[in-house]
Every structure is written in C-alpha cells, then in structure tokens.
Design a protein around this motif. Structure first.
Motif, PDB file in Angstrom:
ATOM      1  N   ASN A  11       0.378  -1.214  -0.428  1.00  0.00           N
ATOM      2  CA  ASN A  11       0.225  -0.028   0.184  1.00  0.00           C
ATOM      3  C   ASN A  11       0.620   0.584  -0.183  1.00  0.00           C
ATOM      4  O   ASN A  11       0.206   1.670   0.237  1.00  0.00           O
ATOM      5  CB  ASN A  11      -1.155  -0.135   0.828  1.00  0.00           C
ATOM      6  N   SER A  12       2.241   1.070   0.238  1.00  0.00           N
ATOM      7  CA  SER A  12       2.989   2.174  -0.168  1.00  0.00           C
ATOM      8  C   SER A  12       4.304   2.045  -0.212  1.00  0.00           C
ATOM      9  O   SER A  12       4.767   0.537  -0.307  1.00  0.00           O
ATOM     10  CB  SER A  12       3.490   3.018   0.952  1.00  0.00           C
ATOM     11  N   ILE A  14       7.739   1.172  -1.489  1.00  0.00           N
ATOM     12  CA  ILE A  14       8.599   0.526  -2.634  1.00  0.00           C
ATOM     13  C   ILE A  14       7.927  -0.530  -2.986  1.00  0.00           C
ATOM     14  O   ILE A  14       7.548  -1.376  -4.141  1.00  0.00           O
ATOM     15  CB  ILE A  14       9.542  -0.160  -2.612  1.00  0.00           C
ATOM     16  N   GLY A  15       6.663  -1.368  -2.525  1.00  0.00           N
ATOM     17  CA  GLY A  15       5.722  -2.093  -2.789  1.00  0.00           C
ATOM     18  C   GLY A  15       4.427  -1.939  -3.877  1.00  0.00           C
ATOM     19  O   GLY A  15       4.321  -2.510  -4.417  1.00  0.00           O
ATOM     20  N   ARG A  40      -5.265   1.917   3.302  1.00  0.00           N
ATOM     21  CA  ARG A  40      -4.630   2.099   2.150  1.00  0.00           C
ATOM     22  C   ARG A  40      -4.707   1.426   1.511  1.00  0.00           C
ATOM     23  O   ARG A  40      -4.033   2.229   0.595  1.00  0.00           O
ATOM     24  CB  ARG A  40      -3.058   2.042   3.561  1.00  0.00           C
ATOM     25  N   VAL A  64       1.730  -9.594   8.523  1.00  0.00           N
ATOM     26  CA  VAL A  64       2.904 -10.158   8.853  1.00  0.00           C
ATOM     27  C   VAL A  64       3.511 -11.054   9.960  1.00  0.00           C
ATOM     28  O   VAL A  64       3.882 -11.670   9.453  1.00  0.00           O
ATOM     29  CB  VAL A  64       3.763 -10.127   7.159  1.00  0.00           C
ATOM     30  N   GLY A  65       2.921  -9.756  10.374  1.00  0.00           N
ATOM     31  CA  GLY A  65       3.535  -9.562  12.354  1.00  0.00           C
ATOM     32  C   GLY A  65       2.618 -11.193  12.771  1.00  0.00           C
ATOM     33  O   GLY A  65       3.450 -10.767  14.445  1.00  0.00           O
ATOM     34  N   GLU A  90       7.555  -5.274   2.645  1.00  0.00           N
ATOM     35  CA  GLU A  90       6.777  -4.687   3.821  1.00  0.00           C
ATOM     36  C   GLU A  90       8.311  -4.125   5.140  1.00  0.00           C
ATOM     37  O   GLU A  90       9.477  -5.573   4.683  1.00  0.00           O
ATOM     38  CB  GLU A  90       5.298  -5.360   4.500  1.00  0.00           C
ATOM     39  N   GLY A  91       8.218  -3.480   5.581  1.00  0.00           N
ATOM     40  CA  GLY A  91       9.385  -3.807   6.835  1.00  0.00           C
ATOM     41  C   GLY A  91       9.259  -2.854   8.311  1.00  0.00           C
ATOM     42  O   GLY A  91       8.642  -1.643   7.805  1.00  0.00           O
ATOM     43  N   THR A 110       7.785  -9.634  11.970  1.00  0.00           N
ATOM     44  CA  THR A 110       7.526  -8.545  10.052  1.00  0.00           C
ATOM     45  C   THR A 110       8.023  -8.789   9.337  1.00  0.00           C
ATOM     46  O   THR A 110       7.800  -9.277   8.097  1.00  0.00           O
ATOM     47  CB  THR A 110       7.087  -7.414  10.800  1.00  0.00           C
ATOM     48  N   SER A 139      15.704  -6.880   0.866  1.00  0.00           N
ATOM     49  CA  SER A 139      17.111  -6.849   2.299  1.00  0.00           C
ATOM     50  C   SER A 139      17.166  -5.520   2.253  1.00  0.00           C
ATOM     51  O   SER A 139      16.775  -4.896   1.811  1.00  0.00           O
ATOM     52  CB  SER A 139      17.979  -7.597   2.360  1.00  0.00           C
ATOM     53  N   TYR A 162      16.412  -4.113  13.263  1.00  0.00           N
ATOM     54  CA  TYR A 162      16.567  -4.493  12.008  1.00  0.00           C
ATOM     55  C   TYR A 162      17.594  -5.031  11.298  1.00  0.00           C
ATOM     56  O   TYR A 162      17.419  -5.423  10.249  1.00  0.00           O
ATOM     57  CB  TYR A 162      16.753  -2.966  11.596  1.00  0.00           C
ATOM     58  N   LYS A 166      16.887  -8.315   8.547  1.00  0.00           N
ATOM     59  CA  LYS A 166      17.413  -8.543   7.151  1.00  0.00           C
ATOM     60  C   LYS A 166      18.834  -9.478   6.570  1.00  0.00           C
ATOM     61  O   LYS A 166      18.357 -10.136   5.428  1.00  0.00           O
ATOM     62  CB  LYS A 166      18.006  -7.035   6.645  1.00  0.00           C
ATOM     63  N   THR A 197      10.876   6.468   2.008  1.00  0.00           N
ATOM     64  CA  THR A 197       9.836   6.241   2.218  1.00  0.00           C
ATOM     65  C   THR A 197       8.730   6.609   3.436  1.00  0.00           C
ATOM     66  O   THR A 197       9.773   6.902   4.239  1.00  0.00           O
ATOM     67  CB  THR A 197       9.220   4.756   1.738  1.00  0.00           C
ATOM     68  N   ASN A 198       8.063   6.097   3.721  1.00  0.00           N
ATOM     69  CA  ASN A 198       7.464   6.136   5.140  1.00  0.00           C
ATOM     70  C   ASN A 198       8.739   5.711   6.228  1.00  0.00           C
ATOM     71  O   ASN A 198       8.635   6.184   7.062  1.00  0.00           O
ATOM     72  CB  ASN A 198       5.662   5.374   5.389  1.00  0.00           C
ATOM     73  N   LEU A 199       9.370   4.919   5.449  1.00  0.00           N
ATOM     74  CA  LEU A 199      10.050   4.117   6.748  1.00  0.00           C
ATOM     75  C   LEU A 199      11.145   4.869   6.753  1.00  0.00           C
ATOM     76  O   LEU A 199      11.313   5.319   8.449  1.00  0.00           O
ATOM     77  CB  LEU A 199      10.719   2.947   5.516  1.00  0.00           C
TER      78      LEU A 199
HETATM   79  N1  LIG Z   1      13.308   2.837   2.520  1.00  0.00           N
HETATM   80  C1  LIG Z   1      14.410   2.874   2.372  1.00  0.00           C
HETATM   81  O1  LIG Z   1      15.674   3.126   1.710  1.00  0.00           O
HETATM   82  C2  LIG Z   1      15.266   1.198   2.448  1.00  0.00           C
HETATM   83  C3  LIG Z   1      13.979   0.210   2.679  1.00  0.00           C
HETATM   84  N2  LIG Z   1      13.935  -0.680   3.118  1.00  0.00           N
HETATM   85  C4  LIG Z   1      13.086  -1.894   2.375  1.00  0.00           C
HETATM   86  O2  LIG Z   1      12.158  -1.788   2.056  1.00  0.00           O
HETATM   87  C5  LIG Z   1      10.952  -2.439   2.215  1.00  0.00           C
HETATM   88  C6  LIG Z   1       9.931  -1.684   1.966  1.00  0.00           C
HETATM   89  O3  LIG Z   1       9.950  -0.570   3.006  1.00  0.00           O
HETATM   90  P1  LIG Z   1       9.473   0.923   2.095  1.00  0.00           P
HETATM   91  O4  LIG Z   1       8.519   0.945   0.891  1.00  0.00           O
HETATM   92  O5  LIG Z   1      10.757   1.679   2.195  1.00  0.00           O
HETATM   93  O6  LIG Z   1       8.206   1.521   3.116  1.00  0.00           O
HETATM   94  P2  LIG Z   1       7.019   1.998   3.413  1.00  0.00           P
HETATM   95  O7  LIG Z   1       6.749   2.514   5.168  1.00  0.00           O
HETATM   96  O8  LIG Z   1       6.374   3.150   3.022  1.00  0.00           O
HETATM   97  O9  LIG Z   1       6.165   0.146   3.038  1.00  0.00           O
HETATM   98  C7  LIG Z   1       6.496  -0.227   4.724  1.00  0.00           C
HETATM   99  C8  LIG Z   1       4.793  -1.428   3.935  1.00  0.00           C
HETATM  100  O10 LIG Z   1       5.435  -2.403   4.815  1.00  0.00           O
HETATM  101  C9  LIG Z   1       3.626  -2.428   5.428  1.00  0.00           C
HETATM  102  N3  LIG Z   1       3.642  -3.673   6.708  1.00  0.00           N
HETATM  103  C10 LIG Z   1       4.385  -2.483   7.635  1.00  0.00           C
HETATM  104  N4  LIG Z   1       4.353  -3.735   8.956  1.00  0.00           N
HETATM  105  C11 LIG Z   1       3.615  -4.444   8.354  1.00  0.00           C
HETATM  106  C12 LIG Z   1       2.626  -5.709   8.638  1.00  0.00           C
HETATM  107  N5  LIG Z   1       3.489  -5.951  10.092  1.00  0.00           N
HETATM  108  N6  LIG Z   1       1.840  -5.859   7.509  1.00  0.00           N
HETATM  109  C13 LIG Z   1       1.841  -5.694   6.279  1.00  0.00           C
HETATM  110  N7  LIG Z   1       2.281  -4.974   5.694  1.00  0.00           N
HETATM  111  C14 LIG Z   1       2.759  -4.298   6.845  1.00  0.00           C
HETATM  112  C15 LIG Z   1       3.537  -1.533   6.158  1.00  0.00           C
HETATM  113  O11 LIG Z   1       1.912  -0.945   5.318  1.00  0.00           O
HETATM  114  P3  LIG Z   1       0.987  -0.543   6.730  1.00  0.00           P
HETATM  115  O12 LIG Z   1       0.470   1.099   6.150  1.00  0.00           O
HETATM  116  O13 LIG Z   1       0.180  -1.443   7.152  1.00  0.00           O
HETATM  117  O14 LIG Z   1       2.073  -0.348   8.208  1.00  0.00           O
HETATM  118  C16 LIG Z   1       3.120   0.011   4.233  1.00  0.00           C
HETATM  119  O15 LIG Z   1       2.569  -1.037   2.834  1.00  0.00           O
HETATM  120  C17 LIG Z   1      11.323  -3.064   4.180  1.00  0.00           C
HETATM  121  O16 LIG Z   1      11.553  -4.214   3.531  1.00  0.00           O
HETATM  122  C18 LIG Z   1      12.688  -2.407   3.976  1.00  0.00           C
HETATM  123  O17 LIG Z   1      13.669  -2.547   4.898  1.00  0.00           O
HETATM  124  C19 LIG Z   1      15.683  -1.535   2.569  1.00  0.00           C
HETATM  125  C20 LIG Z   1      16.308  -0.339   2.363  1.00  0.00           C
HETATM  126  C21 LIG Z   1      15.913   1.198   2.371  1.00  0.00           C
END
Ligand SMILES: NC(=O)C1=CN([C@@H]2O[C@H](COP(=O)(O)OP(=O)(O)OC[C@H]3O[C@@H](n4cnc5c(N)ncnc54)[C@H](OP(=O)(O)O)[C@@H]3O)[C@@H](O)[C@H]2O)C=CC1
Ligand SMILES: CC(C)=CCC[C@@H](C)[C@H]1CC[C@H]2C3=C(CC[C@]12C)[C@@]1(C)CCC(=O)C[C@@H]1CC3
Length: 314
Positions: A11-12, A14-15, A40, A64-65, A90-91, A110, A139, A162, A166, A197-199
């Motif tokens: 929903n947000s 990279i996914g 979302r 997923v958690g 997700e992450g 997660t 990863s 984290y 990974k 991203t949100n992360l």
């Molecule tokens: N951004 C970066 O610089 C980097 C990202 N990554 C990895 O990329 C991946 C994607 O992250 P990114 O797109 O950046 O982050 P975002 O926060 O944008 O996306 C994370 C997504 O994961 C979902 N999520 C979180 N927890 C859960 C859960 N328990 N069950 C289901 N869905 C869940 C969130 O949904 P919800 O709306 O419900 O919160 C959201 O859609 C992650 O694995 C992250 O570790 C790796 C390296 C660098």
C-alpha cells in the motif's frame, strides 16, 4: 495459466511502486496486494486502477507480524489464486523492538518469520511440478553478519534488530533455494538503496528530509545507492520479475542503483553468507513454526471447549 503476483506491504513505498512498474510492463497481470491496513490498501488499488483501468487487483488482509493472520491469508490465497510470484516489500525499522502477541520479537516477526511461514504455507501452490515460482525478499544494505547471531535469531538481546532481521532474510533465501529449487521455487534477495518512503520519514522528521533533499540529490552524483524515489528503489524487484529464474544467482543480492543523472539499473553483488549458517537458521525457523502452530491450535481448542461449555450451561 494466469500469473498472480502477491506483493506484501503493497500500500505504500517500494511495494506500491513495484505494483505500478509491473502494471506498466503488463497491464494484464493479476496483482494481489497483501496489506495490514485495508483502508490504505483500497486507496492504493484505486490509484493503480486510475492509471491501469483494466488491471485485475485483489486485496488480501495480511498482518505479516501475526502468525494467525499469515495462516488465515494463506488459506484464502490457496482457495482462490494461483500465485506464481511473491514479493516482500514491507518492513519494520525500529531500534525499540518489543514482543508481539505471538511472543516473538516484532521486527523479526514482521521482516522475516511471517514471510517464512507464508512461503511454507503456500508451498502446495508455489511448488508445482513443471512450473516455476519465485519469492523475492526486500533486504537492505543494512543486513550485517555482525548484527546476527544463531544463538539469538530474534535479536532479543541486541540493539540492531533491523540489521539482524535483514541478514536473516539473506540467509533464509539461500536455504529456500537449497530446499525448493528442485520443486520449481526460486528465492532472491534485493536491496532498494536509500529511498524516501514512510520508513525513512520515520527515522527523522519530514521537514529535515525536505531541508536536506537538495544535498541528497547532490550526493547521488557520487553514490549510486541513493535511489531516492520508490520507483527507482523498486527497480531491482521489477528487473528480477523479468529475469529467467535459472539465471538468478542464489548468493547474490540484487541492488537497485541510480546513476548521477537519475537513470536506474540493477547490479548483483555477492552476499556475505554461508550454507551452514543458512541451514541452521532454516532448522530453527522450522522449529519455531511448529511451536507457533501448536500454540495457535491449543488456543483454538480452548476457545472451542469454552464455547461448548457455555452452550451446555445455557
Ligand atoms: N526506504 C528505504 O530506504 C529502504 C527500505 N528497505 C526495505 O524496503 C521494504 C519496503 O519499505 P518502504 O517501502 O521503504 O517502507 P514503507 O513504510 O513505505 O512501506 C512499508 C509497507 O509495509 C507495510 N507493513 C508494515 N508492517 C506490516 C505488517 N506487520 N503487515 C503487513 N504490512 C506491513 C506497511 O503497511 P501499513 O500501511 O499497514 O503500515 C507499508 O505498506 C522494507 O522491507 C524495508 O526494510 C530496505 C532498504 C532501504
Ligand atoms: C546529508 C545528510 C545529513 C544526510 C543524512 C542521511 C542519513 C540520515 C542517511 C544516510 C544513510 C541512510 C541509510 C538509512 C537511513 C537514513 C540514512 C542513515 C537506512 C538505514 C534506511 C533503512 C535501510 O534499510 C538501510 C538504509 C541505509 C542508509
């Protein structure tokens, strides 16, 4: 047969960017957005349908958690879809890890365990004679051997949950290849680079990111890992879906990279992983999966017994 691609965390970030890229490539693809937050997820589906009105996009509730949620989602997938590809995007990035309701460390659950259980639960559809399927783990460059210990796979005792989770995903991808390639299931690992991203917004306040954004674009001229946009970050995920499974290197992490001028490319780099460690982790996860299933069954049996008791006393 239809190609169904299941994307977690769709929903947000990279996914969602992966879904956009996949539909841009082939608007006939069938996507399954597996998300925790259905509001979302619905917004993401609407956004994707705006640009690809003919796309077939299903939503699947998945936290997923939570092992219960994973088993429930897998049950639904098995009843309705033939999943041929499956990407984890997700992450959870936090240094303040906590124990979830399954009694597991939340970051480990997660980022690794939930997906492990999902892959195992879907093996009857992912591993089918004469067909290939794939799993791609998102990863990070933060995956470090020094953060991971086989004696503490959940990272209960450390301060880098984290990085540990990974690194564990890198190991488990190797193990899945060893155990499942002969049944047509291939696993790969990607690193999206540094993406806004949100992360990442969760690490520092967003006004800080806005302030330093010009500096980030400057740094990108010298550092190809600053992919910055979700579209670029999803590059490696997207390129893996286009590659033939047999050409994938199980020991490589596929990095999304960006040139100084912003063009996006993917490069494989060898991971610092070994077979013994990956096998030992695989065995530990199998044991944990068994006890999680046993605990959930006991919970269900107790609920049933209590219901029966209430019915009898009424
Ligand atoms: N951004 C970066 O610089 C980097 C990202 N990554 C990895 O990329 C991946 C994607 O992250 P990114 O797109 O950046 O982050 P975002 O926060 O944008 O996306 C994370 C997504 O994961 C979902 N999520 C979180 N927890 C859960 C859960 N328990 N069950 C289901 N869905 C869940 C969130 O949904 P919800 O709306 O419900 O919160 C959201 O859609 C992650 O694995 C992250 O570790 C790796 C390296 C660098
Ligand atoms: C110009 C300036 C002051 C920049 C500060 C940037 C830092 C906040 C980043 C530099 C490297 C980044 C990084 C991540 C987060 C943000 C930085 C520390 C991650 C930890 C995000 C999640 C990952 O999986 C890996 C990333 C590695 C690099």
């Amino acid at each position: 047969m239809e190609k169904v691609i299941l994307v977690t965390g769709a929903n947000s970030g990279i996914g969602l960017a992966l879904c956009e890229r996949l539909l841009y490539e082939d608007s006939q693809l069938q996507l399954c957005l597996a998300c925790r937050n259905m509001q979302r997820a619905e917004a993401a589906r609407s956004a994707l349908l705006t640009s690809h009105p003919d796309a077939q996009i299903d939503l699947l509730h998945l936290d997923v958690g939570s092992v219960r949620s994973v088993l429930h989602a897998a049950h639904k997938v098995k009843a309705s879809n033939v999943v041929k590809m499956f990407a984890t995007a997700e992450g959870l990035l936090t240094q303040q890890d906590r124990v979830n309701k399954d009694g597991l460390q939340e970051v480990f659950a997660t980022n690794l365990f939930g997906h492990f259980v999902l892959v195992r639960e879907l093996d009857s559809i992912l591993c089918q004679a004469g067909q290939t399927s794939r799993v791609v783990w998102t990863s990070s460059s933060n995956a470090r051997r020094s953060a991971f210990s086989l004696d503490d796979v959940q990272h209960r005792l450390g301060t880098e949950p984290y990085a540990s989770s990974k690194y564990a995903s890198d190991l488990i991808s190797l193990a899945l290849n060893r155990h499942n390639n002969s049944q047509g299931l291939y696993s790969s690992v990607i690193c999206p680079g540094l993406v806004m991203t949100n992360l990442t917004y969760g690490i520092l306040p967003s006004f800080f990111w806005t302030l330093i954004m010009p500096i980030m674009y400057l740094i990108r001229i010298f550092t190809n890992t600053f992919t910055l946009t979700p579209h670029n970050g999803a590059g490696a995920l997207h390129s893996l879906f286009l590659k033939k499974t047999e050409s994938l290197d199980p020991r490589a992490k596929y990095h999304s990279l960006t040139s100084g001028m912003g063009s996006n490319y993917t490069q494989p780099r060898q991971m610092d992983i070994d077979d013994d460690m990956s096998e030992a982790l695989y065995v530990k996860l199998l044991e944990m999966e068994k006890s999680a299933r046993k605990r959930l069954k006991e919970e269900d049996d107790n609920k049933q017994a209590y219901k029966k008791y209430l019915n009898q006393t009424e």
